[in-house]
Design a protein around this motif. Structure first.
Motif, PDB file in Angstrom:
ATOM      1  N   ILE A  18       0.843  -1.200   0.000  1.00  0.00           N
ATOM      2  CA  ILE A  18       0.000   0.000   0.000  1.00  0.00           C
ATOM      3  C   ILE A  18       0.876   1.248   0.000  1.00  0.00           C
ATOM      4  CG2 ILE A  18      -1.559   1.385   1.449  1.00  0.00           C
ATOM      5  CD1 ILE A  18      -3.023  -1.163   2.170  1.00  0.00           C
ATOM      6  N   PHE A  19       2.046   1.145   0.634  1.00  0.00           N
ATOM      7  CA  PHE A  19       2.977   2.271   0.695  1.00  0.00           C
ATOM      8  C   PHE A  19       4.209   2.048  -0.186  1.00  0.00           C
ATOM      9  CE2 PHE A  19       0.309   2.783   4.359  1.00  0.00           C
ATOM     10  CZ  PHE A  19       0.147   4.159   4.449  1.00  0.00           C
ATOM     11  N   LYS A  20       4.035   1.220  -1.214  1.00  0.00           N
ATOM     12  CA  LYS A  20       5.058   0.982  -2.236  1.00  0.00           C
ATOM     13  C   LYS A  20       6.388   0.499  -1.658  1.00  0.00           C
ATOM     14  CE  LYS A  20       3.270   4.063  -5.823  1.00  0.00           C
ATOM     15  NZ  LYS A  20       3.583   5.162  -6.772  1.00  0.00           N
ATOM     16  N   ILE A  21       6.315  -0.353  -0.661  1.00  0.00           N
ATOM     17  CA  ILE A  21       7.503  -0.975  -0.077  1.00  0.00           C
ATOM     18  C   ILE A  21       7.503  -2.443  -0.493  1.00  0.00           C
ATOM     19  CG2 ILE A  21       8.732  -1.527   2.061  1.00  0.00           C
ATOM     20  CD1 ILE A  21       7.199   0.806   3.384  1.00  0.00           C
ATOM     21  N   ASN A  22       8.610  -2.906  -0.999  1.00  0.00           N
ATOM     22  CA  ASN A  22       8.693  -4.304  -1.449  1.00  0.00           C
ATOM     23  C   ASN A  22       8.787  -5.235  -0.237  1.00  0.00           C
ATOM     24  OD1 ASN A  22       9.199  -6.757  -2.632  1.00  0.00           O
ATOM     25  ND2 ASN A  22      10.768  -6.011  -4.015  1.00  0.00           N
ATOM     26  N   PRO A  23       7.757  -6.046   0.019  1.00  0.00           N
ATOM     27  CA  PRO A  23       7.772  -6.922   1.203  1.00  0.00           C
ATOM     28  C   PRO A  23       8.832  -8.018   1.110  1.00  0.00           C
ATOM     29  CG  PRO A  23       5.881  -7.426  -0.184  1.00  0.00           C
ATOM     30  CD  PRO A  23       6.507  -6.184  -0.746  1.00  0.00           C
ATOM     31  N   LEU A  24       9.268  -8.354  -0.100  1.00  0.00           N
ATOM     32  CA  LEU A  24      10.266  -9.419  -0.265  1.00  0.00           C
ATOM     33  C   LEU A  24      11.623  -9.036   0.339  1.00  0.00           C
ATOM     34  CD1 LEU A  24       9.497 -10.633  -3.899  1.00  0.00           C
ATOM     35  CD2 LEU A  24       8.770 -11.661  -1.734  1.00  0.00           C
ATOM     36  N   HIS A  25      11.870  -7.746   0.472  1.00  0.00           N
ATOM     37  CA  HIS A  25      13.131  -7.293   1.064  1.00  0.00           C
ATOM     38  C   HIS A  25      13.228  -7.655   2.551  1.00  0.00           C
ATOM     39  CE1 HIS A  25      13.641  -3.983  -2.251  1.00  0.00           C
ATOM     40  NE2 HIS A  25      13.905  -5.208  -2.664  1.00  0.00           N
ATOM     41  N   TYR A  26      12.085  -7.924   3.164  1.00  0.00           N
ATOM     42  CA  TYR A  26      12.047  -8.216   4.605  1.00  0.00           C
ATOM     43  C   TYR A  26      11.340  -9.543   4.864  1.00  0.00           C
ATOM     44  CZ  TYR A  26      12.630  -3.186   4.117  1.00  0.00           C
ATOM     45  OH  TYR A  26      13.067  -1.942   3.714  1.00  0.00           O
ATOM     46  N   SER A  27      11.399 -10.445   3.888  1.00  0.00           N
ATOM     47  CA  SER A  27      10.594 -11.671   3.949  1.00  0.00           C
ATOM     48  C   SER A  27      10.981 -12.596   5.094  1.00  0.00           C
ATOM     49  CB  SER A  27      10.689 -12.422   2.617  1.00  0.00           C
ATOM     50  OG  SER A  27      12.043 -12.678   2.282  1.00  0.00           O
ATOM     51  N   TRP A  28      12.292 -12.874   5.284  1.00  0.00           N
ATOM     52  CA  TRP A  28      12.659 -13.842   6.322  1.00  0.00           C
ATOM     53  C   TRP A  28      12.460 -13.262   7.709  1.00  0.00           C
ATOM     54  CZ3 TRP A  28      16.180 -13.354  10.199  1.00  0.00           C
ATOM     55  CH2 TRP A  28      17.159 -12.355  10.073  1.00  0.00           C
ATOM     56  N   GLN A  29      12.724 -11.962   7.882  1.00  0.00           N
ATOM     57  CA  GLN A  29      12.467 -11.342   9.187  1.00  0.00           C
ATOM     58  C   GLN A  29      10.972 -11.372   9.504  1.00  0.00           C
ATOM     59  OE1 GLN A  29      14.225  -9.867   6.668  1.00  0.00           O
ATOM     60  NE2 GLN A  29      15.851  -8.554   7.463  1.00  0.00           N
ATOM     61  N   ALA A  30      10.151 -11.069   8.486  1.00  0.00           N
ATOM     62  CA  ALA A  30       8.703 -11.076   8.679  1.00  0.00           C
ATOM     63  C   ALA A  30       8.202 -12.476   9.011  1.00  0.00           C
ATOM     64  CB  ALA A  30       8.004 -10.546   7.429  1.00  0.00           C
ATOM     65  N   LEU A  31       8.717 -13.486   8.313  1.00  0.00           N
ATOM     66  CA  LEU A  31       8.292 -14.864   8.570  1.00  0.00           C
ATOM     67  C   LEU A  31       8.625 -15.274  10.001  1.00  0.00           C
ATOM     68  CD1 LEU A  31       7.149 -17.544   7.575  1.00  0.00           C
ATOM     69  CD2 LEU A  31       9.439 -18.138   6.742  1.00  0.00           C
ATOM     70  N   PHE A  32       9.820 -14.925  10.471  1.00  0.00           N
ATOM     71  CA  PHE A  32      10.235 -15.256  11.836  1.00  0.00           C
ATOM     72  C   PHE A  32       9.288 -14.636  12.861  1.00  0.00           C
ATOM     73  CE2 PHE A  32      12.663 -13.984  15.652  1.00  0.00           C
ATOM     74  CZ  PHE A  32      13.049 -15.230  16.101  1.00  0.00           C
ATOM     75  N   VAL A  33       9.005 -13.349  12.693  1.00  0.00           N
ATOM     76  CA  VAL A  33       8.142 -12.645  13.641  1.00  0.00           C
ATOM     77  C   VAL A  33       6.710 -13.162  13.570  1.00  0.00           C
ATOM     78  CG1 VAL A  33       7.133 -10.395  14.214  1.00  0.00           C
ATOM     79  CG2 VAL A  33       9.573 -10.573  13.692  1.00  0.00           C
ATOM     80  N   ILE A  34       6.200 -13.387  12.363  1.00  0.00           N
ATOM     81  CA  ILE A  34       4.816 -13.851  12.202  1.00  0.00           C
ATOM     82  C   ILE A  34       4.634 -15.251  12.781  1.00  0.00           C
ATOM     83  CG2 ILE A  34       3.077 -14.503  10.490  1.00  0.00           C
ATOM     84  CD1 ILE A  34       4.130 -12.129   8.797  1.00  0.00           C
ATOM     85  N   THR A  79      -3.236   1.147   8.534  1.00  0.00           N
ATOM     86  CA  THR A  79      -3.830   1.186   7.201  1.00  0.00           C
ATOM     87  C   THR A  79      -3.927  -0.223   6.620  1.00  0.00           C
ATOM     88  OG1 THR A  79      -2.915   3.395   6.791  1.00  0.00           O
ATOM     89  CG2 THR A  79      -3.629   2.132   4.868  1.00  0.00           C
ATOM     90  N   GLY A  80      -2.842  -0.982   6.756  1.00  0.00           N
ATOM     91  CA  GLY A  80      -2.835  -2.355   6.261  1.00  0.00           C
ATOM     92  C   GLY A  80      -3.853  -3.225   6.963  1.00  0.00           C
ATOM     93  N   TYR A  81      -3.944  -3.095   8.289  1.00  0.00           N
ATOM     94  CA  TYR A  81      -4.909  -3.891   9.056  1.00  0.00           C
ATOM     95  C   TYR A  81      -6.343  -3.526   8.684  1.00  0.00           C
ATOM     96  CZ  TYR A  81      -3.211  -7.216  12.502  1.00  0.00           C
ATOM     97  OH  TYR A  81      -2.749  -8.346  13.107  1.00  0.00           O
ATOM     98  N   THR A  82      -6.602  -2.227   8.490  1.00  0.00           N
ATOM     99  CA  THR A  82      -7.945  -1.785   8.120  1.00  0.00           C
ATOM    100  C   THR A  82      -8.335  -2.322   6.750  1.00  0.00           C
ATOM    101  OG1 THR A  82      -7.671   0.256   9.404  1.00  0.00           O
ATOM    102  CG2 THR A  82      -9.430   0.216   7.757  1.00  0.00           C
ATOM    103  N   ALA A  83      -7.398  -2.235   5.789  1.00  0.00           N
ATOM    104  CA  ALA A  83      -7.658  -2.747   4.444  1.00  0.00           C
ATOM    105  C   ALA A  83      -7.899  -4.246   4.479  1.00  0.00           C
ATOM    106  CB  ALA A  83      -6.487  -2.418   3.531  1.00  0.00           C
ATOM    107  N   PHE A  84      -7.098  -4.966   5.270  1.00  0.00           N
ATOM    108  CA  PHE A  84      -7.279  -6.414   5.394  1.00  0.00           C
ATOM    109  C   PHE A  84      -8.638  -6.742   6.008  1.00  0.00           C
ATOM    110  CE2 PHE A  84      -7.112 -10.173   8.139  1.00  0.00           C
ATOM    111  CZ  PHE A  84      -6.819 -11.158   7.211  1.00  0.00           C
TER     112      PHE A  84
END
Length: 207
Positions: A24-40, A89-94
């Motif tokens: 939504i804010f034009k940030i590539n989520p793949l750049h932070y994929s492994w960190q995000a997976l660990f936290v999630i 914003t992301g949570y609201t859209a989801f």
């Protein structure tokens, strides 16, 4: 098996939310994929423990939103205000997308929550839908390009680190009173992960 299924579908759903809030804010989520997976993964485990061991399900969305804010602030390195805006914003859209899926696919929210198969189907369909929307947004270059740097606080790294400590203490007290030791452990690991990135960022800024 129920715990494994809950973890798996919650993680899939969490990745969908993360991808949507980033694109939504034009940030590539793949750049932070492994960190995000660990936290999630840790978030999913904490959610399962809070829902199954104690009737603390009402804390799950609050905790997840706060953890996502810390993630965006420490790992993605957005200002704290920006991290809050991106996450909410992301949570609201989801939530809007999931509500539409419930309305048009499932009979009611109650049914999707009470029948496990429906619940898992809702999580999967929500994740797939948000994933497709996120992919389209990023592919077509649609989204916000706001720069949040102007709203960065002075000594923000200290503010973020202090906030993480306060949140850790607050939820540790709640979980300690309810004797959920495993959740205290995973919650501490998650926030320590954010502190590592916050301290590392502060060190790089000084260097």
């Amino acid at each position: 098996m129920e715990s494994v299924a809950f973890m798996a579908f919650s993680t899939i759903e969490g990745l969908g939310i993360f991808a949507l809030m980033m694109t939504i804010f034009k940030i590539n989520p793949l750049h932070y994929s492994w960190q995000a997976l660990f936290v999630i993964l840790l978030m999913s485990l904490q959610s399962y423990l809070l829902r199954s061991e104690l009737p603390l399900y009402y804390l799950v969305p609050i905790i997840n939103i706060m953890l996502f804010i810390f993630f965006v602030a420490t790992v993605v390195k957005e200002p704290l205000v920006g991290a809050a805006v991106i996450t909410l914003t992301g949570y609201t859209a989801f939530s809007l997308l999931q509500t539409m899926i419930v309305k048009f696919v499932f009979d009611s929210i109650i049914e999707s929550q009470t029948i496990l198969v429906y619940g898992y189907a809702l999580q999967t369909s929500s994740a797939v839908t948000t994933g497709l929307v996120a992919w389209l947004l990023y592919k077509l270059g649609i989204g916000f390009t706001w720069s949040f740097e102007r709203v960065r606080f002075k000594r923000e790294d200290l503010i973020v680190s202090s906030s993480i400590f306060v949140v850790l203490i607050f939820f540790t007290i709640i979980l300690y009173r309810n004797e959920i030791w495993s959740n205290i452990l995973f919650f501490s690991i998650t926030l320590s992960f954010f502190l590592y990135y916050a301290v590392r960022k502060e060190k790089k800024d000084h260097d």
